[in-house]
Design a protein around this motif. Structure first.
Motif, mmCIF file in Angstrom:
data_model
loop_
_atom_site.group_PDB
_atom_site.id
_atom_site.type_symbol
_atom_site.label_atom_id
_atom_site.label_comp_id
_atom_site.label_asym_id
_atom_site.label_seq_id
_atom_site.Cartn_x
_atom_site.Cartn_y
_atom_site.Cartn_z
ATOM 1 N N GLY C 214 0.816 -1.206 0.000
ATOM 2 C CA GLY C 214 0.000 0.000 0.000
ATOM 3 C C GLY C 214 0.849 1.254 0.000
ATOM 4 N N ASP C 215 0.214 2.393 -0.310
ATOM 5 C CA ASP C 215 0.905 3.681 -0.298
ATOM 6 C C ASP C 215 -0.161 4.770 -0.240
ATOM 7 O OD1 ASP C 215 2.906 5.536 -0.295
ATOM 8 O OD2 ASP C 215 3.649 5.085 -2.303
ATOM 9 N N GLY C 216 0.282 5.965 0.173
ATOM 10 C CA GLY C 216 -0.672 7.054 0.242
ATOM 11 C C GLY C 216 0.020 8.392 0.353
ATOM 12 N N ASP C 217 -0.759 9.469 0.237
ATOM 13 C CA ASP C 217 -0.209 10.824 0.319
ATOM 14 C C ASP C 217 0.390 11.112 1.686
ATOM 15 O OD1 ASP C 217 -1.085 11.194 -2.224
ATOM 16 O OD2 ASP C 217 -2.877 12.328 -1.693
ATOM 17 N N ASN C 218 0.019 10.336 2.711
ATOM 18 C CA ASN C 218 0.485 10.618 4.066
ATOM 19 C C ASN C 218 1.712 9.809 4.477
ATOM 20 O OD1 ASN C 218 -0.557 8.100 4.419
ATOM 21 N ND2 ASN C 218 -2.154 8.699 5.879
ATOM 22 N N GLN C 219 2.408 9.146 3.541
ATOM 23 C CA GLN C 219 3.641 8.442 3.902
ATOM 24 C C GLN C 219 4.655 8.557 2.770
ATOM 25 O OE1 GLN C 219 1.671 4.574 4.673
ATOM 26 N NE2 GLN C 219 2.985 3.697 3.077
ATOM 27 N N ALA C 220 5.973 8.496 3.151
ATOM 28 C CA ALA C 220 7.052 8.761 2.201
ATOM 29 C C ALA C 220 7.203 7.653 1.171
ATOM 30 C CB ALA C 220 8.370 8.950 2.968
ATOM 31 N N ASP C 221 7.230 6.415 1.634
ATOM 32 C CA ASP C 221 7.479 5.284 0.736
ATOM 33 C C ASP C 221 6.297 4.327 0.747
ATOM 34 O OD1 ASP C 221 10.097 6.207 0.209
ATOM 35 O OD2 ASP C 221 10.775 5.314 2.108
ATOM 36 N N ALA C 222 6.242 3.489 -0.270
ATOM 37 C CA ALA C 222 5.251 2.423 -0.272
ATOM 38 C C ALA C 222 5.555 1.460 0.866
ATOM 39 C CB ALA C 222 5.281 1.687 -1.610
ATOM 40 N N SER C 223 4.496 0.792 1.380
ATOM 41 C CA SER C 223 4.644 -0.153 2.475
ATOM 42 C C SER C 223 4.371 -1.560 1.977
ATOM 43 C CB SER C 223 3.652 0.160 3.599
ATOM 44 O OG SER C 223 3.891 1.418 4.163
ATOM 45 N N PHE C 224 5.030 -2.526 2.645
ATOM 46 C CA PHE C 224 4.845 -3.923 2.313
ATOM 47 C C PHE C 224 4.641 -4.697 3.601
ATOM 48 C CE2 PHE C 224 6.902 -8.073 2.315
ATOM 49 C CZ PHE C 224 6.186 -8.721 1.321
ATOM 50 N N GLY C 225 3.729 -5.665 3.595
ATOM 51 C CA GLY C 225 3.531 -6.491 4.783
ATOM 52 C C GLY C 225 3.186 -7.913 4.403
ATOM 53 N N ALA C 226 3.665 -8.858 5.205
ATOM 54 C CA ALA C 226 3.332 -10.257 4.960
ATOM 55 C C ALA C 226 3.283 -11.000 6.281
ATOM 56 C CB ALA C 226 4.371 -10.904 4.040
ATOM 57 N N SER C 227 2.386 -11.991 6.382
ATOM 58 C CA SER C 227 2.321 -12.803 7.597
ATOM 59 C C SER C 227 1.921 -14.217 7.213
ATOM 60 C CB SER C 227 1.326 -12.210 8.598
ATOM 61 O OG SER C 227 0.049 -12.086 8.017
ATOM 62 N N ILE C 228 2.451 -15.181 7.950
ATOM 63 C CA ILE C 228 2.058 -16.569 7.715
ATOM 64 C C ILE C 228 1.720 -17.244 9.034
ATOM 65 C CG2 ILE C 228 3.456 -16.836 5.631
ATOM 66 C CD1 ILE C 228 5.391 -18.510 7.378
ATOM 67 N N ASN C 229 0.866 -18.248 8.928
ATOM 68 C CA ASN C 229 0.467 -19.058 10.082
ATOM 69 C C ASN C 229 0.670 -20.513 9.669
ATOM 70 O OD1 ASN C 229 -1.069 -19.257 12.721
ATOM 71 N ND2 ASN C 229 -2.382 -20.513 11.407
ATOM 72 N N TYR C 230 1.473 -21.252 10.436
ATOM 73 C CA TYR C 230 1.741 -22.646 10.096
ATOM 74 C C TYR C 230 1.181 -23.534 11.202
ATOM 75 C CZ TYR C 230 4.272 -26.998 9.393
ATOM 76 O OH TYR C 230 4.570 -28.318 9.238
ATOM 77 N N GLU C 231 0.255 -24.428 10.831
ATOM 78 C CA GLU C 231 -0.383 -25.308 11.815
ATOM 79 C C GLU C 231 0.522 -26.511 12.069
ATOM 80 O OE1 GLU C 231 -3.301 -24.665 13.262
ATOM 81 O OE2 GLU C 231 -4.088 -23.054 12.011
ATOM 82 N N VAL C 232 1.273 -26.458 13.150
ATOM 83 C CA VAL C 232 2.184 -27.543 13.501
ATOM 84 C C VAL C 232 1.398 -28.812 13.833
ATOM 85 C CG1 VAL C 232 3.999 -28.275 15.092
ATOM 86 C CG2 VAL C 232 3.825 -25.872 14.386
ATOM 87 N N SER C 233 0.278 -28.617 14.570
ATOM 88 C CA SER C 233 -0.601 -29.739 14.899
ATOM 89 C C SER C 233 -2.013 -29.183 14.953
ATOM 90 C CB SER C 233 -0.210 -30.358 16.248
ATOM 91 O OG SER C 233 -0.545 -29.456 17.292
#
Lengths: 289, 289, 289
Positions: C214-233
């Motif tokens: 994402g990006d917008g007029d209110n921030q200097a650079d574009a942003s990146f985010g990622a998350s993972i969930n791994y079901e061990v059991s």
């Protein structure tokens, strides 16, 4: 509980239309003794728009109201209605117009009606009602004790003290054989003098009607109010309200509205009216749960 | 929840009699893991008279209290009782007089008891209790962290900061074969020093009795308190309380009261007493729902 | 309702560890018309620590939120989520780390997400969502009307006015045959300009993943985010989050956590992470009731 939301129009505001929104939950505790005396306690949580600016907030729990009832006798104590507000004998509010009941037939009255709500109270009210056959009598006493001045909330200059005050109200009511109810309330308040209201209401076929007349030391002229509800079908009704008198040179207030049941406790309603020469209108849904 | 209302008399007030009114609702959430560990969370909504001036208001939800229990171990966290307030080992309040318990046998004590309520807290408490057979031990830690000064509420001049403080309390209790329970609580608070209380309570036929003795760095003399409850019949009991010592030149506090069950969770109760040479009395009903 | 308590660590605080404690109860009213239109109203009661100083208090009921739903259409009114907060099309928060979700994959984003809570609101939001097959579209409008300046709460100098503002948000989403969802939200706010976020999320066997840009007029650079969930059991999962970009010279935020179900709606969870170069960690239990 109950909730409602929709649109409300007020000619006197800069931005004339607002989103109307309210949610109410009464929390009630009930117990009954072996002898059949029923005790109740309740308080209210509520969320509401604060003003026409679409700002919204919740409040509560408010001060609690208590009730003891046994046979035809019921005593209410605390944050409870006085006789005029209670509707025990006189139907002070009648058939309101709009889903917010923005116009009621007491619009031009200045009567001392105080009731239960989600806020605090500076006074404690005690009301006793006794029903015997077609006759009922109610007596309420509301005492405000003096409190020292306390600085106002942020943004409001100065400080406010609470002055001592006392209010007595007596109501008498009778229901005729045809179902028509007649009643009168007399109120005497130390700070604002006497007030009286006489009411008559009933139903005739599909038409419900309610009429009140009143006057007091705190208003220039006698006030008159009337409202009717006409059941067009089993789900739909039309309402009309008129209220006149009161302040010197007061304008007549009048309005017209409808209600339509959608089932499941949901009602679509709306109306238009003029209150003290200011045009109001609303349209929205209300539901109970 | 619970509610109570009635009349309360206080000799020290200008208008000596007030309407006493209170409604309380605890909202409790409970969960239990597959292994049998029980978790609880609760907060309280309450309406009360604010003062003797009959002004009334609601408050809450207050800060929440949490509990984890498993077998004989229970840990409480948050807005919860410390050891002295909990009654785990010492019955600090005994048999109170009046439907509002306006006089309890700790009247002449100055012990550091803090408990759950409908308000906010500047501190977080952790208490662990362990029961094994007839023996129980409790340990609580209450930590207050420093907070910068904040201007007082409207009407109160100046500002108030929160000072850092720490309190440790240890309680030990044992129940004898005849059902008599003996216990002791020792408390050490950074700001006010040591305090100890020893208690003994039990029942003998229709009589319930409770006695406590205590002293601390924050009071001149040792304090003594005793209360008894005598079951006149299955529904009616009489109570007497006495408390003495504490402050230098303290007057003996004493009182006499009754309770009468009306069924359905409703109790009629009242009492008269003298607390630090001030006469108090009350009469009213309380009920749970 | 839900509750959670445990320990939270924050490197930036003087006393780095606090007791984390929260209890939430949503009170929801529901009604359904004969035609199958569902109406809802809700508000929230909540208790929370106020700050890292272990002071705790309750709040609420907050402003209410309302919803009307019928078939694939749902309209929310009042104190409700706008499109970005709602998750209708874009999963803005992803898989959070820690039992308090102290780190989420939007950590380095500055997007205009506003949602439901236990407080008041100066604005009213209306959001409509329409689902048809695998496609969904949402549109929200949030209006803040100007309010005159009001003195601040005690302890805060000066006064605060509310400035008029308007926000429009549009979201479009599509779910692919393999269950992967892609979506975009575009936001235009009078006071802070444009903002856009594109998201993609889904599951592949035991792994759940979510990515946003994402990006917008209110921030200097574009942003990146990622998350993972791994079901061990079946009961245990491991989570990882990373978020980067946003402010000029922003540090990468990252964290690792676990969740373990204990049955009965109870979850033990914890995690460690770095948010804008500040180390955070927590460990505790949460439960629903």
């Amino acid at each position: 509980g109950s909730a409602r939301f929709g649109l409300a129009y007020d000619e006197s505001q800069t931005e004339e239309t607002r989103i109307e929104q309210r949610m109410r939950v009464n929390i009630t505790g009930i117990a009954e003794t072996d002898a059949g005396v029923k005790l109740e306690a309740r308080f209210r949580l509520e969320a509401n728009e604060d003003s026409h600016a679409n700002d919204i907030s919740g409040r509560g729990p408010g001060a609690a109201g208590f009730a003891v009832s046994y046979g035809g006798l019921r005593v209410d104590v605390g944050n409870v209605s006085n006789v005029l507000d209670s509707g025990d004998q006189v139907d002070y509010y009648g058939y309101g117009v709009g889903f917010t009941s923005f116009l009621e037939h007491n619009a031009n009255f200045n009567g001392p009606a105080t009731g239960f709500g989600a806020g605090s109270q500076d006074a404690t009210t005690i009301k006793a009602r006794y029903n015997v056959g077609d006759f009922s009598a109610s007596l309420s006493y509301k005492e405000t004790r003096a409190q020292a001045a306390v600085a106002n909330a942020p943004g409001v200059l100065g400080s406010t003290a609470v002055a001592a005050d006392e209010e007595w109200q007596l109501g008498l009511g009778y229901t005729l054989a045809n179902g028509m109810a007649i009643g009168a309330v007399y109120s005497d308040t130390d700070s604002s003098g006497d007030y009286w209201v006489i009411g008559l209401n009933g139903t005739a076929g599909a038409v419900g009607y309610s009429v009140i007349v009143g006057d007091g030391d705190n208003q220039a002229d006698a006030s008159f109010g009337a409202s009717i509800n006409y059941e067009v079908s089993s789900a739909t009704s039309i309402r009309a309200v008129v209220s006149d008198g009161g302040a010197a040179n007061a304008d007549t207030s009048y309005g017209l509205g409808f209600r339509h049941g959608l089932g499941g406790g949901v009602t679509l309603a709306g109306g238009v009216g003029s209150k003290n020469d200011n045009t109001l209108a609303d349209l929205g849904v209300s539901f109970s749960f």
